[in-house]
Design a protein around this motif. Structure first.
Motif, PDB file in Angstrom:
ATOM      1  N   SER A   7       2.107   6.215   2.641  1.00 23.04           N
ATOM      2  CA  SER A   7       0.760   5.664   2.499  1.00 23.04           C
ATOM      3  C   SER A   7      -0.175   6.825   2.199  1.00 23.04           C
ATOM      4  O   SER A   7       0.093   7.970   2.554  1.00 23.04           O
ATOM      5  CB  SER A   7       0.378   4.983   3.810  1.00 23.04           C
ATOM      6  N   TYR A   8      -1.305   6.569   1.520  1.00 24.99           N
ATOM      7  CA  TYR A   8      -2.214   7.666   1.165  1.00 24.99           C
ATOM      8  C   TYR A   8      -3.271   7.924   2.224  1.00 24.99           C
ATOM      9  O   TYR A   8      -4.140   8.752   2.047  1.00 24.99           O
ATOM     10  CB  TYR A   8      -2.874   7.411  -0.194  1.00 24.99           C
TER      11      TYR A   8
ATOM     12  N   GLY B  34       0.784  -1.238   0.000  1.00 24.48           N
ATOM     13  CA  GLY B  34       0.000   0.000   0.000  1.00 24.48           C
ATOM     14  C   GLY B  34       0.811   1.282   0.000  1.00 24.48           C
ATOM     15  O   GLY B  34       0.318   2.329   0.403  1.00 24.48           O
ATOM     16  N   LYS B  35       2.047   1.226  -0.492  1.00 25.57           N
ATOM     17  CA  LYS B  35       2.877   2.426  -0.485  1.00 25.57           C
ATOM     18  C   LYS B  35       2.930   3.064  -1.871  1.00 25.57           C
ATOM     19  O   LYS B  35       3.026   2.380  -2.883  1.00 25.57           O
ATOM     20  CB  LYS B  35       4.305   2.086  -0.007  1.00 25.57           C
ATOM     21  N   MET B  36       2.878   4.407  -1.889  1.00 24.74           N
ATOM     22  CA  MET B  36       2.861   5.138  -3.164  1.00 24.74           C
ATOM     23  C   MET B  36       4.264   5.503  -3.648  1.00 24.74           C
ATOM     24  O   MET B  36       4.424   6.062  -4.731  1.00 24.74           O
ATOM     25  CB  MET B  36       2.015   6.403  -3.028  1.00 24.74           C
ATOM     26  N   ALA B  37       5.269   5.267  -2.822  1.00 29.45           N
ATOM     27  CA  ALA B  37       6.653   5.578  -3.202  1.00 29.45           C
ATOM     28  C   ALA B  37       7.598   4.787  -2.297  1.00 29.45           C
ATOM     29  O   ALA B  37       7.180   4.243  -1.274  1.00 29.45           O
ATOM     30  CB  ALA B  37       6.907   7.072  -3.026  1.00 29.45           C
ATOM     31  N   THR B  38       8.879   4.775  -2.689  1.00 30.71           N
ATOM     32  CA  THR B  38       9.878   4.132  -1.818  1.00 30.71           C
ATOM     33  C   THR B  38      10.146   5.062  -0.629  1.00 30.71           C
ATOM     34  O   THR B  38       9.686   6.205  -0.621  1.00 30.71           O
ATOM     35  CB  THR B  38      11.214   3.946  -2.574  1.00 30.71           C
ATOM     36  N   TYR B  39      10.946   4.618   0.328  1.00 33.66           N
ATOM     37  CA  TYR B  39      11.195   5.462   1.517  1.00 33.66           C
ATOM     38  C   TYR B  39      11.834   6.787   1.115  1.00 33.66           C
ATOM     39  O   TYR B  39      11.645   7.808   1.755  1.00 33.66           O
ATOM     40  CB  TYR B  39      12.059   4.714   2.550  1.00 33.66           C
ATOM     41  N   SER B  40      12.563   6.782  -0.048  1.00 26.51           N
ATOM     42  CA  SER B  40      13.216   8.028  -0.469  1.00 26.51           C
ATOM     43  C   SER B  40      12.326   8.857  -1.402  1.00 26.51           C
ATOM     44  O   SER B  40      12.767   9.849  -1.973  1.00 26.51           O
ATOM     45  CB  SER B  40      14.552   7.708  -1.148  1.00 26.51           C
TER      46      SER B  40
ATOM     47  N   SER C 230       8.608   7.263  -7.076  1.00 28.89           N
ATOM     48  CA  SER C 230       7.363   6.552  -7.390  1.00 28.89           C
ATOM     49  C   SER C 230       7.260   6.188  -8.870  1.00 28.89           C
ATOM     50  O   SER C 230       6.269   5.664  -9.322  1.00 28.89           O
ATOM     51  CB  SER C 230       6.169   7.425  -6.999  1.00 28.89           C
ATOM     52  N   LYS C 231       8.268   6.506  -9.638  1.00 28.30           N
ATOM     53  CA  LYS C 231       8.245   6.254 -11.085  1.00 28.30           C
ATOM     54  C   LYS C 231       9.023   4.981 -11.371  1.00 28.30           C
ATOM     55  O   LYS C 231      10.243   5.015 -11.121  1.00 28.30           O
ATOM     56  CB  LYS C 231       8.907   7.434 -11.796  1.00 28.30           C
ATOM     57  N   TYR C 232       8.548   3.891 -11.858  1.00 26.06           N
ATOM     58  CA  TYR C 232       7.153   3.523 -12.071  1.00 26.06           C
ATOM     59  C   TYR C 232       6.836   2.342 -11.184  1.00 26.06           C
ATOM     60  O   TYR C 232       7.553   1.349 -11.231  1.00 26.06           O
ATOM     61  CB  TYR C 232       6.933   3.112 -13.539  1.00 26.06           C
ATOM     62  N   ILE C 233       5.762   2.451 -10.450  1.00 27.48           N
ATOM     63  CA  ILE C 233       5.370   1.332  -9.585  1.00 27.48           C
ATOM     64  C   ILE C 233       4.597   0.302 -10.412  1.00 27.48           C
ATOM     65  O   ILE C 233       4.812  -0.898 -10.321  1.00 27.48           O
ATOM     66  CB  ILE C 233       4.513   1.833  -8.395  1.00 27.48           C
ATOM     67  N   SER C 234       3.695   0.807 -11.259  1.00 27.66           N
ATOM     68  CA  SER C 234       2.816  -0.092 -12.026  1.00 27.66           C
ATOM     69  C   SER C 234       3.492  -0.610 -13.293  1.00 27.66           C
ATOM     70  O   SER C 234       4.464  -0.028 -13.773  1.00 27.66           O
ATOM     71  CB  SER C 234       1.545   0.662 -12.424  1.00 27.66           C
TER      72      SER C 234
ATOM     73  N   ILE D 295       7.055  -4.809  -2.872  1.00 29.50           N
ATOM     74  CA  ILE D 295       6.876  -4.286  -1.510  1.00 29.50           C
ATOM     75  C   ILE D 295       7.858  -3.133  -1.380  1.00 29.50           C
ATOM     76  O   ILE D 295       9.044  -3.279  -1.680  1.00 29.50           O
ATOM     77  CB  ILE D 295       7.152  -5.392  -0.459  1.00 29.50           C
ATOM     78  N   LEU D 296       7.363  -1.949  -1.038  1.00 25.55           N
ATOM     79  CA  LEU D 296       8.248  -0.773  -1.039  1.00 25.55           C
ATOM     80  C   LEU D 296       8.687  -0.303   0.340  1.00 25.55           C
ATOM     81  O   LEU D 296       9.663   0.420   0.473  1.00 25.55           O
ATOM     82  CB  LEU D 296       7.576   0.399  -1.774  1.00 25.55           C
TER      83      LEU D 296
END
Ligand code: AOF
Ligand code: ZN
Length: 366
Positions: free
Chosen positions: A326-327, A157-163, A166-170, A320-321
């Motif tokens: 989280s949103y 459920g994460k929209m980006a890595t810890y840093s 977010s390009k590209y998760i999908s 898993i990021l």
């Protein structure tokens, strides 16, 4: 002989063809049947153009005694086009099947048709037709755009890595689906962090879908970079930046001179841009369908303030990021039942991704 459900279903399927260009008008299809045969059919192509019924009935054919199937109550007012009830009466239609009523207060089509002696049957495939026009129903009933929140997450459920990357998760096929989704909306909205991180174009890039949509950026302190892809777009007339009144005047002028629309809004009690004002302003700019594409701050603000009608989450089940992106961190519930805000949902899968569409608000059932 096909049944009335068959013809109404056809009207709904035809209506769907208008998905790219009718907003903020509804998608409407019309099928005219005489002696068990389809005499004519059509749909509403584009906002401002002729309605489905008129397109269907303006042909030079003998419509007298025929039956008409239409997924929305025909209009009886003079808008950008003449009333549909006029042509239905004029052409001698005997019976009109309507899936559901039009909440537009100007429309009294059922009454007008009945008064002129036409038989009206209301409610055929009502649920399917109502689902099709959720955005229009939301616009008419709530006087606001229908808001879809789209988020791409990892399995955790994460929209980006810890840093923050977010390009590209999908996966690539999901990215194509995103462009399709964009094309079905009138505007796409992101926060300034997304612009700074990803340098997005926010356009529809899908062969055969050359559609321009408004590109909206929430940028309270006007950090919008002039070396961004967005700023380098030749035609900037569809770029709208919402900012605070107090943000840099010189920068505002510079952006305006480049053709970007700058809208000043107030801060809410938490010192961030007032979403209510933004949503209202976009509705006044003819945005019937708004796609919110994140990131985390924007997504959680829209959710927390109850501004989301539909949520579409693309989950990359192979990733898993970790980290905190989280949103929903701003949402605070005590017991799980309080979080039960999704009314109905559908699930699709694409490569290593699943896509979940869930409705938070449903319009037009009462
Ligand atoms: C119909 N058939 O195909 C559509 C309808 O500005 P106008 O003239 O296009 O009118 C828009 C209103 O008409 C819209 O708000 C909705 O109530 C109705 N749309 N009605 O009979 C159609 N598109
Ligand atoms: Zn009409």
């Amino acid at each position: 002989m096909m049944s009335k459900y068959f013809y109404m279903n056809l009207a709904i399927e035809l209506a769907k063809k208008g998905i790219l260009y009718t907003s903020p008008n509804p998608m409407v299809g019309a099928v005219c049947v005489k002696d068990g045969k389809i005499l004519s059919s059509s749909y509403h192509y584009k906002f401002g153009e002729l309605h489905a019924e008129r397109k269907c009935l303006m042909k030079n054919l003998d419509f007298s005694g025929a039956e008409l199937y239409v997924n929305l109550e025909p209009c009886s007012h003079k808008g950008k086009t003449p009333p549909c009830t006029d042509i239905i009466i004029e052409k001698g239609i005997k019976k009109v099947y309507i899936a559901h009523e039009d909440p537009n207060p100007k429309v009294k089509g059922i009454e007008v048709l009945r008064e002129s002696g036409i038989n009206v049957e209301l409610g055929i495939l009502k649920e399917k037709a109502i689902d099709l026009n959720q955005a229009f129903l939301c616009n008419m009933i709530e006087k606001k755009p229908y808001v879809t929140l789209k988020i791409a997450t990892s399995l955790d459920g994460k929209m980006a890595t810890y840093s923050g990357k977010s390009k590209y998760i999908s996966s690539p096929s999901v990215l194509k689906y995103v462009h399709l989704l964009r094309s079905e909306n009138d505007a796409i909205l992101v926060g300034i962090n997304t612009v700074l991180e990803d340098d997005p174009e926010l356009t529809v890039r899908l062969k055969g879908y050359e559609k321009r949509i408004k590109r909206v950026i929430l940028d309270s302190s006007l950090r919008f970079p002039i070396n961004s892809k967005l700023f380098k777009t030749r035609d900037k007339s569809e770029i709208i930046i919402f900012t605070l009144k107090k943000s840099d005047k010189e920068k505002k002028e510079k952006l305006k001179n480049a053709g970007i629309i700058i809208k000043e809004v107030n801060e809410d009690s938490k010192g961030v841009l007032a979403l209510d004002e933004i949503i209202k302003e976009l509705y006044n700019m003819n945005v019937g369908k708004l796609l919110v594409e994140g990131g985390t701050k924007v997504a959680s603000a829209f959710l927390k303030q109850g501004k989301v009608d539909k949520i579409i989450q693309e989950i990359a089940v192979n990733k898993i990021l970790g980290g905190d992106f989280s949103y929903s961190t701003e949402l605070k519930f005590n017991i799980p039942e309080e979080g039960e805000i999704i009314k109905d949902w559908k699930i699709y899968d694409m490569d290593d991704n699943i896509i979940i569409e869930g409705s938070i608000n449903v319009y037009g059932y009462n």
